[in-house]
Design a protein around this motif. Structure first.
Motif, PDB file in Angstrom:
ATOM      1  N   ALA A 204       0.833  -1.207   0.000  1.00 18.25           N
ATOM      2  CA  ALA A 204       0.000   0.000   0.000  1.00 18.25           C
ATOM      3  C   ALA A 204       0.865   1.255   0.000  1.00 18.25           C
ATOM      4  N   VAL A 205       1.880   1.281   0.841  1.00 18.59           N
ATOM      5  CA  VAL A 205       2.783   2.435   0.902  1.00 18.59           C
ATOM      6  C   VAL A 205       3.540   2.582  -0.414  1.00 18.59           C
ATOM      7  N   VAL A 208       1.261   4.131  -3.166  1.00 18.13           N
ATOM      8  CA  VAL A 208       0.959   5.535  -2.896  1.00 18.13           C
ATOM      9  C   VAL A 208       2.193   6.404  -3.124  1.00 18.13           C
ATOM     10  N   LYS A 211       2.967   6.792  -6.849  1.00 14.47           N
ATOM     11  CA  LYS A 211       2.090   7.711  -7.570  1.00 14.47           C
ATOM     12  C   LYS A 211       2.303   9.156  -7.153  1.00 14.47           C
ATOM     13  N   THR A 212       2.488   9.395  -5.861  1.00 15.56           N
ATOM     14  CA  THR A 212       2.535  10.781  -5.386  1.00 15.56           C
ATOM     15  C   THR A 212       3.915  11.419  -5.509  1.00 15.56           C
ATOM     16  N   ARG A 218      -1.632  12.626  -7.452  1.00 14.64           N
ATOM     17  CA  ARG A 218      -2.415  12.937  -6.257  1.00 14.64           C
ATOM     18  C   ARG A 218      -2.612  11.665  -5.441  1.00 14.64           C
ATOM     19  N   ALA A 219      -2.541  11.797  -4.116  1.00 10.54           N
ATOM     20  CA  ALA A 219      -2.720  10.647  -3.235  1.00 10.54           C
ATOM     21  C   ALA A 219      -4.066   9.991  -3.475  1.00 10.54           C
ATOM     22  N   ASP A 220      -4.061   8.684  -3.592  1.00  8.97           N
ATOM     23  CA  ASP A 220      -5.278   7.929  -3.885  1.00  8.97           C
ATOM     24  C   ASP A 220      -5.394   6.820  -2.851  1.00  8.97           C
ATOM     25  N   TRP A 221      -6.311   6.981  -1.896  1.00  6.80           N
ATOM     26  CA  TRP A 221      -6.417   6.006  -0.815  1.00  6.80           C
ATOM     27  C   TRP A 221      -7.117   4.734  -1.264  1.00  6.80           C
ATOM     28  N   ASP A 222      -7.903   4.808  -2.337  1.00  8.54           N
ATOM     29  CA  ASP A 222      -8.444   3.571  -2.909  1.00  8.54           C
ATOM     30  C   ASP A 222      -7.302   2.710  -3.449  1.00  8.54           C
ATOM     31  N   ALA A 224      -4.332   2.627  -2.172  1.00 13.08           N
ATOM     32  CA  ALA A 224      -3.722   2.004  -0.998  1.00 13.08           C
ATOM     33  C   ALA A 224      -4.503   0.773  -0.561  1.00 13.08           C
ATOM     34  N   ALA A 225      -5.823   0.828  -0.663  1.00 16.40           N
ATOM     35  CA  ALA A 225      -6.661  -0.294  -0.234  1.00 16.40           C
ATOM     36  C   ALA A 225      -6.459  -1.515  -1.127  1.00 16.40           C
TER      37      ALA A 225
END
Length: 298
Positions: A204-205, A208, A211-212, A218-222, A224-225
């Motif tokens: 996950a890290v 993220v 991408k960032t 832009r950070a995308d928490w989906d 990460a999931a």
């Protein structure tokens, strides 16, 4: 926690921790080998093929010695030659994706024949050709035939390293019920779950950050999931690869496959999880068109 003489009394549910030289040698050699692997991944040909060949040849010697119990030279030389030819085909004829597999299959038949003539566990020896040869081809195929293959491999190795580290730390600190004592007497459920959680967090890290920071996105928490779900799933395969090698060693009454890498044992002990995950990921990516980067570059 309180000291009691030379021992340390731990809170209930935790195991007493004793200092070991492996605390130094294991991470040191893990970092050195990891750095060499990252270098080969980003440099590509012929460095990655060389690293894959060296790892396969060293691990192959350990495998054939393990199953042959002192009678393995003929089987090993035949297997080493065919695996080397298979990897060489990737360099010489990169567009022919079937030729390396055909050479590897021929090698398995050849090693089986040698073992049969020598009455020396032919199936085990022939299986070693595929056990080590297929992951060697898989790492090259993932690098060469997958979009952004170098990042796919970095993500996979982060998963494997996190799984091994999480399993080691949680298994040693927590202990508890055994995972599969028939296959491996030392593996615990705490180590199994700890490895999965560590791999999920690491992947996950990784996605993220990729991408960032690397891609200025832009950070995308989906993201990460799904990365966590993927990392945890691949950790299960990594555990299975570890269990298989542990079972093989127990089957032939050997504690370690070798002693080449201080703190880790043999080469096969170091890469057992990687072998399984490489083949599994190659099947997902090359056959099912799965994207392990989940559209990070799109």
């Amino acid at each position: 926690m309180r000291k009691n003489g030379d021992s340390i009394a731990m809170a209930p549910g935790l195991k007493a921790v004793k200092f070991s030289r492996d605390w130094i040698t294991r991470p040191f050699f893990a970092i050195v080998l990891g750095a060499a692997m990252v270098f080969a991944i980003f440099k590509g040909k012929p460095y990655l093929e060389i690293v894959a060949a060296v790892a396969a040849l060293l691990a192959g010697r350990e495998w054939h010695r393990l199953v042959g119990k002192g009678r393995f030279a003929a089987e090993y030389v035949t297997a080493a030659a065919m695996v080397s030819l298979s990897l060489g085909a990737f360099i010489l004829w990169p567009r022919d994706q079937l030729l390396p597999l055909m050479i590897l299959g021929t090698g398995a038949v050849a090693v089986y024949t040698v073992g049969l003539l020598r009455r020396n566990r032919p199936l085990w020896h022939a299986g070693g050709v595929l056990y080590l040869g297929l992951p060697s081809l898989a790492i090259i195929a993932l690098h060469d035939y997958t979009p952004h293959g170098e990042w796919v491999l970095i993500g996979l190795f982060l998963i494997v390293w996190a799984t091994d580290t999480g399993a080691l730390v949680c298994g040693n600190l927590i202990g508890g019920p055994k995972l599969a004592p028939v296959l491996s007497p030392n593996k615990t459920w705490a180590g199994f779950v700890g490895g999965m959680i560590s791999a999920a967090i690491a992947e996950a890290v990784f996605l993220v950050v990729l991408k960032t920071i690397v891609l200025n996105g832009r950070a995308d928490w989906d993201l990460a999931a799904v990365g966590a779900a993927f990392g945890g799933s691949m950790a299960v395969i990594a555990h299975l690869g570890d269990l298989f090698e542990s079972w093989a060693k127990r089957r032939f009454h050997v504690k370690d496959s070798g002693s080449m890498i201080p703190g880790h044992g043999g080469v096969l002990d170091r890469i057992d999880s990687t072998l399984a995950t490489l083949v599994a990921l190659a099947a997902l990516v090359l056959l099912l068109k799965f994207d392990p980067l989940f559209g990070v570059f799109s």
